[in-house]
Every structure is written in structure tokens, then in C-alpha cells.
Enzyme design. Structure first.
Site, PDB file in Angstrom:
ATOM      1  N   GLY A  95      48.740  65.802  94.252  1.00  0.00           N
ATOM      2  CA  GLY A  95      49.445  64.829  93.423  1.00  0.00           C
ATOM      3  C   GLY A  95      50.435  63.945  94.141  1.00  0.00           C
ATOM      4  O   GLY A  95      50.660  62.808  93.749  1.00  0.00           O
ATOM      5  N   GLU A 138      57.098  65.706  97.041  1.00  0.00           N
ATOM      6  CA  GLU A 138      56.413  66.263  95.874  1.00  0.00           C
ATOM      7  C   GLU A 138      56.281  65.188  94.808  1.00  0.00           C
ATOM      8  O   GLU A 138      57.127  64.287  94.729  1.00  0.00           O
ATOM      9  CB  GLU A 138      57.222  67.459  95.359  1.00  0.00           C
ATOM     10  N   ASP A 139      55.231  65.276  93.999  1.00  0.00           N
ATOM     11  CA  ASP A 139      55.063  64.299  92.926  1.00  0.00           C
ATOM     12  C   ASP A 139      56.012  64.570  91.771  1.00  0.00           C
ATOM     13  O   ASP A 139      56.609  63.664  91.218  1.00  0.00           O
ATOM     14  CB  ASP A 139      53.609  64.231  92.439  1.00  0.00           C
ATOM     15  N   ASP A 178      59.240  70.239  87.993  1.00  0.00           N
ATOM     16  CA  ASP A 178      59.564  70.535  86.597  1.00  0.00           C
ATOM     17  C   ASP A 178      60.181  71.931  86.484  1.00  0.00           C
ATOM     18  O   ASP A 178      61.382  72.058  86.445  1.00  0.00           O
ATOM     19  CB  ASP A 178      58.397  70.277  85.649  1.00  0.00           C
ATOM     20  N   ASP A 200      47.714  64.167  87.368  1.00  0.00           N
ATOM     21  CA  ASP A 200      46.385  64.209  86.763  1.00  0.00           C
ATOM     22  C   ASP A 200      46.324  64.989  85.461  1.00  0.00           C
ATOM     23  O   ASP A 200      47.250  65.710  85.094  1.00  0.00           O
ATOM     24  CB  ASP A 200      45.404  64.836  87.754  1.00  0.00           C
ATOM     25  N   LYS A 255      62.116  66.775  86.159  1.00  0.00           N
ATOM     26  CA  LYS A 255      62.347  67.152  84.759  1.00  0.00           C
ATOM     27  C   LYS A 255      63.443  68.227  84.711  1.00  0.00           C
ATOM     28  O   LYS A 255      63.143  69.412  84.653  1.00  0.00           O
ATOM     29  CB  LYS A 255      61.077  67.720  84.141  1.00  0.00           C
ATOM     30  N   ARG A 278      44.540  60.309  88.463  1.00  0.00           N
ATOM     31  CA  ARG A 278      45.393  60.215  89.649  1.00  0.00           C
ATOM     32  C   ARG A 278      45.420  58.788  90.211  1.00  0.00           C
ATOM     33  O   ARG A 278      46.392  58.381  90.812  1.00  0.00           O
ATOM     34  CB  ARG A 278      44.899  61.152  90.749  1.00  0.00           C
ATOM     35  N   PHE A 320      54.450  65.317  79.014  1.00  0.00           N
ATOM     36  CA  PHE A 320      53.284  65.330  79.893  1.00  0.00           C
ATOM     37  C   PHE A 320      52.940  63.907  80.308  1.00  0.00           C
ATOM     38  O   PHE A 320      52.822  63.008  79.478  1.00  0.00           O
ATOM     39  CB  PHE A 320      52.079  65.973  79.196  1.00  0.00           C
TER      40      PHE A 320
END
Length: 185
Positions: free
Chosen positions: A55, A109-110, A113, A169, A141, A175, A162
Site C-alpha cells: 500500500g 507506511e500508507d 490505524d 485497497d 487514524k 490501489r 474505510f
């Protein structure tokens, strides 16, 4: 260069409807700012950008190109699943062949959370005695955190919703979207 207008239409993946959340221009502007900050913070070093696949690939690519100085990039993939469920612990760090001892490492990192993946990754990386480790995440998050993780470079703080696009993805799809979309309520 021609600028594309942000997509203003909803899209559907796997029967779920998503609405536009962050445009590609907004994302690009923020990554440029992060790149300047990281360039300033690491101006006298040669950091290693460590991209967590899959990601984070688009974010890492764009962020790496915004870094003004000498730097290297490496890619890792984490395995934390057994069957269809996450174990909550990293079983294997795939692809970490680069020696990080005494290196300045920026984990890219994408999204952060719950913080569980990052918590476990940091444990594994610290065992290799890097000079320091910083976290750069496109999305954060804070409401979802279950671990005391505080990323050093944050693109956007977002609510506990989400999202897809720009590397994120839904069952391997979406993506490649240039904008980020949020699941419609």
C-alpha cells in the site's frame, strides 16, 4: 503541464460506494511539504527510506522524489496472517536485506490505524541497532490506535473510516486510483 480536476463522482468497488475524500492535488501538495521537512531534518545524513509494501508504494515513491539530498530506498513486506486472519504479530519481514545498523531509517507506511503492525515492525527493526527510526505515514487514524504509536511525519489525520485509492485497497483493487475515496455512509 495540464492539471486534472479532482474526481467529484462516487465510485463503486465490490458493491460498495465510495465518495471523493482527498484529491491528487491535495495529496501531492502535502507530500511536497513532508519532503521539505524530512530534507531539512536529514540534511546532513543519508537516510534509508523503508517502504512497507504494498500500500505505501505510491506514497513512498512520491515522498522519496521530494527528498532533497542523498538517500536510499528499500522495500519490505510484512507477513502477519495465518489463513484468513491476522495474528496481530509480524511473522516475517520479507525483503529486508539492507543492513540498517547505525542507519537513519524512515519507515514509510500508507496508513497507521491500530498501530499494531507498526509496533511490531519497530520491535524487529530496533533489534538491528539503527541510529534512529522515524515513521512517515500518509494517513493516520488516531481514534483507532491501540498502541502508543506517534508517527513523526503525517500526511493527513483522518477519522476512523474505510478508504481506498492511492495505494489503499479493497481486496487488492483500487490501489491505482489517483485520488483517495471514503466509504459512503
Amino acid at each position: 503541464m495540464e492539471h486534472t480536476r479532482p474526481n467529484t463522482e462516487d465510485i463503486v468497488f465490490e458493491g460498495l460506494t465510495f465518495e471523493p475524500y482527498l484529491s491528487r492535488e491535495t495529496i501531492a501538495n502535502r507530500i511536497e511539504q513532508l519532503g521539505k521537512q524530512i530534507s531539512h531534518d536529514y540534511k546532513h545524513t543519508k537516510p534509508l527510506f523503508l517502504c512497507v509494501l504494498t500500500g505505501a508504494f505510491p506514497f513512498a515513491s512520491d515522498l522519496f522524489r521530494e527528498f532533497d539530498g542523498e538517500a536510499e530506498i528499500a522495500f519490505i513486506r510484512l507477513k502477519s496472517y495465518e489463513g484468513t486472519g491476522s495474528t496481530g504479530e509480524i511473522k516475517q519481514v520479507l525483503g529486508l536485506s539492507t543492513n540498517i545498523t547505525d542507519r537513519h531509517v524512515i519507515v514509510v507506511e500508507d496508513i497507521v490505524d491500530t498501530g499494531n503492525t507498526m509496533h511490531n515492525l519497530l520491535k524487529v527493526l530496533k533489534e538491528q541497532n539503527p541510529a534512529d527510526i522515524k515513521i512517515a505515514t500518509l494517513l493516520f487514524k488516531p481514534e483507532a490506535l491501540q498502541r502508543p504509536i506517534k508517527p513523526d511525519y503525517v500526511g493527513f489525520e483522518i477519522p476512523k473510516k474505510f478508504i481506498i485509492g492511492y495505494g489503499l485497497d479493497l481486496d487488492g483493487l483500487a490501489r491505482n486510483l489517483k485520488d483517495i475515496y471514503v466509504l459512503k455512509s
